[in-house]
Write an enzyme that holds these catalytic residues in place. Sequence first.
Site, PDB file in Angstrom:
ATOM      1  N   TYR A 154       0.834  -1.222   0.000  1.00 55.85           N
ATOM      2  CA  TYR A 154       0.000   0.000   0.000  1.00 55.85           C
ATOM      3  C   TYR A 154       0.862   1.263   0.000  1.00 55.85           C
ATOM      4  CZ  TYR A 154      -3.856   3.064   1.661  1.00 55.85           C
ATOM      5  OH  TYR A 154      -4.799   4.061   1.815  1.00 55.85           O
TER       6      TYR A 154
ATOM      7  N   LYS B   4       0.796   4.062  -2.854  1.00 58.42           N
ATOM      8  CA  LYS B   4       0.421   5.454  -2.551  1.00 58.42           C
ATOM      9  C   LYS B   4       1.572   6.427  -2.844  1.00 58.42           C
ATOM     10  CE  LYS B   4      -3.869   5.080  -1.369  1.00 58.42           C
ATOM     11  NZ  LYS B   4      -4.874   5.414  -2.405  1.00 58.42           N
TER      12      LYS B   4
HETATM   13  P1  NDP Z   1     -13.340   2.231   1.463  1.00 60.26           P
HETATM   14  O1  NDP Z   1     -12.812   0.851   1.538  1.00 60.26           O
HETATM   15  O2  NDP Z   1     -14.362   2.643   2.462  1.00 60.26           O
HETATM   16  O3  NDP Z   1     -13.912   2.523   0.000  1.00 60.26           O
HETATM   17  C1  NDP Z   1     -13.183   2.200  -1.137  1.00 60.26           C
HETATM   18  C2  NDP Z   1     -14.146   1.889  -2.259  1.00 60.26           C
HETATM   19  O4  NDP Z   1     -13.372   1.512  -3.419  1.00 60.26           O
HETATM   20  C3  NDP Z   1     -15.063   0.712  -1.929  1.00 60.26           C
HETATM   21  O5  NDP Z   1     -16.406   1.031  -2.229  1.00 60.26           O
HETATM   22  C4  NDP Z   1     -14.519  -0.375  -2.833  1.00 60.26           C
HETATM   23  O6  NDP Z   1     -15.499  -1.309  -3.263  1.00 60.26           O
HETATM   24  C5  NDP Z   1     -14.025   0.422  -4.018  1.00 60.26           C
HETATM   25  N1  NDP Z   1     -13.164  -0.390  -4.858  1.00 60.26           N
HETATM   26  C6  NDP Z   1     -12.224  -1.308  -4.473  1.00 60.26           C
HETATM   27  N2  NDP Z   1     -11.691  -1.910  -5.525  1.00 60.26           N
HETATM   28  C7  NDP Z   1     -12.282  -1.377  -6.626  1.00 60.26           C
HETATM   29  C8  NDP Z   1     -12.169  -1.619  -8.015  1.00 60.26           C
HETATM   30  N3  NDP Z   1     -11.319  -2.527  -8.505  1.00 60.26           N
HETATM   31  N4  NDP Z   1     -12.947  -0.910  -8.869  1.00 60.26           N
HETATM   32  C9  NDP Z   1     -13.827   0.008  -8.397  1.00 60.26           C
HETATM   33  N5  NDP Z   1     -13.988   0.274  -7.089  1.00 60.26           N
HETATM   34  C10 NDP Z   1     -13.232  -0.415  -6.212  1.00 60.26           C
HETATM   35  O7  NDP Z   1     -12.066   3.198   1.521  1.00 60.26           O
HETATM   36  P2  NDP Z   1     -11.898   4.722   2.006  1.00 60.26           P
HETATM   37  O8  NDP Z   1     -13.095   5.503   1.638  1.00 60.26           O
HETATM   38  O9  NDP Z   1     -11.417   4.706   3.395  1.00 60.26           O
HETATM   39  O10 NDP Z   1     -10.661   5.150   1.095  1.00 60.26           O
HETATM   40  C11 NDP Z   1     -10.811   5.812  -0.159  1.00 60.26           C
HETATM   41  C12 NDP Z   1      -9.431   6.108  -0.716  1.00 60.26           C
HETATM   42  O11 NDP Z   1      -8.695   6.904   0.232  1.00 60.26           O
HETATM   43  C13 NDP Z   1      -8.585   4.870  -0.965  1.00 60.26           C
HETATM   44  O12 NDP Z   1      -7.790   5.060  -2.104  1.00 60.26           O
HETATM   45  C14 NDP Z   1      -7.723   4.799   0.272  1.00 60.26           C
HETATM   46  O13 NDP Z   1      -6.565   4.074   0.045  1.00 60.26           O
HETATM   47  C15 NDP Z   1      -7.482   6.259   0.552  1.00 60.26           C
HETATM   48  N6  NDP Z   1      -7.119   6.569   1.931  1.00 60.26           N
HETATM   49  C16 NDP Z   1      -7.943   6.266   2.975  1.00 60.26           C
HETATM   50  C17 NDP Z   1      -7.577   6.576   4.281  1.00 60.26           C
HETATM   51  C18 NDP Z   1      -8.452   6.279   5.457  1.00 60.26           C
HETATM   52  O14 NDP Z   1      -8.005   6.528   6.605  1.00 60.26           O
HETATM   53  N7  NDP Z   1      -9.671   5.805   5.292  1.00 60.26           N
HETATM   54  C19 NDP Z   1      -6.282   7.216   4.575  1.00 60.26           C
HETATM   55  C20 NDP Z   1      -5.488   7.479   3.398  1.00 60.26           C
HETATM   56  C21 NDP Z   1      -5.904   7.180   2.135  1.00 60.26           C
HETATM   57  P3  NDP Z   1     -15.769  -2.658  -2.386  1.00 60.26           P
HETATM   58  O15 NDP Z   1     -16.229  -2.174  -1.047  1.00 60.26           O
HETATM   59  O16 NDP Z   1     -16.838  -3.358  -3.164  1.00 60.26           O
HETATM   60  O17 NDP Z   1     -14.450  -3.362  -2.323  1.00 60.26           O
END
Ligand code: NDP
Length: 254
Positions: free
Chosen positions: A155, A159
């Site tokens: 990850y 990132k």
């Molecule tokens: P979530 O897991 O809550 O949401 C991520 C979404 O992306 C889910 O709905 C997931 O679907 C979807 N997803 C995963 N794989 C795919 C794919 N192949 N195609 C389309 N959609 C996909 O994550 P967050 O909202 O917490 O995070 C959002 C972004 O922010 C991410 O990139 C994360 O790495 C980044 N981030 C988050 C942090 C945090 O503290 N939460 C901190 C730093 C960065 P499904 O649920 O069906 O798998």
Amino acid sequence: MNPEQGRRVAIVTGGARGIGAGIATRLAADGMAVAVLDLDEDACRAVAERISVDGGEALGVGADVTDPAQVDAAVERVAEELGAPTVLVNNAGIIRDNLLFKMDVSEWDAVMNVHLRGAFLMTKACQAYMTREKFGRIVNLSSTSAQGNRGQVNYSAAKAGMQGFTKTLAIELGKFGVTANAIAPGFIETEMTAETAERIGVEFEQLKKAAAGKAAVARTGKPEDIAHTASFLASEGAGFVTGQVIYVAGSPCD
Ligand code: NDP
């Protein structure tokens, strides 16, 4: 929205929940037509319906960002149903945490594929519309983990990769009126962090308290915190801001 430009069309990947849903909701409130793109089309539609109830315009689109054919079909559908997508938020993400010596290649590949391959495919498909319109806003989700985090060799590499990807997009696409910036969030309260708590066997409240204790602002982040920054970077007026990584982490970061 700039009345001279008309309504912008945005695509938010991973928009069905968490940070992505927060960004989609905010961009719609800003006056954009928003495509909520995620794996599960029903979940996308639910977010799109909530946006519509609040008076916004949104479309739910099911697609896997790692699949070139699905990406191309999804972007084409957005262009047909909403108009040329000139705002793209590459937010879809997954975690497959493990210590290096225990991590298997499928955990490495899965994380690289969703974050990097996914952002590459989505951006490639959308840039054709952006360069044609001489306007574009690309916002990529990085993370404070880009600076290194135990158990996240996959990850953190992905990132950090998003940051290099962003800077190169800024260099290549700037002359077409397209900006590219990254947001690097700290601890944000979403299903992703809730699942981390469950996996490591800690109550979510306890994990949040520990994260808040480390933050200068003495609290954890919410999707709205990231949405606010995305709203600025996607705005008409942010055209001279490009290739930047903005840490939205409640603490100073390099
Ligand atoms: P979530 O897991 O809550 O949401 C991520 C979404 O992306 C889910 O709905 C997931 O679907 C979807 N997803 C995963 N794989 C795919 C794919 N192949 N195609 C389309 N959609 C996909 O994550 P967050 O909202 O917490 O995070 C959002 C972004 O922010 C991410 O990139 C994360 O790495 C980044 N981030 C988050 C942090 C945090 O503290 N939460 C901190 C730093 C960065 P499904 O649920 O069906 O798998």
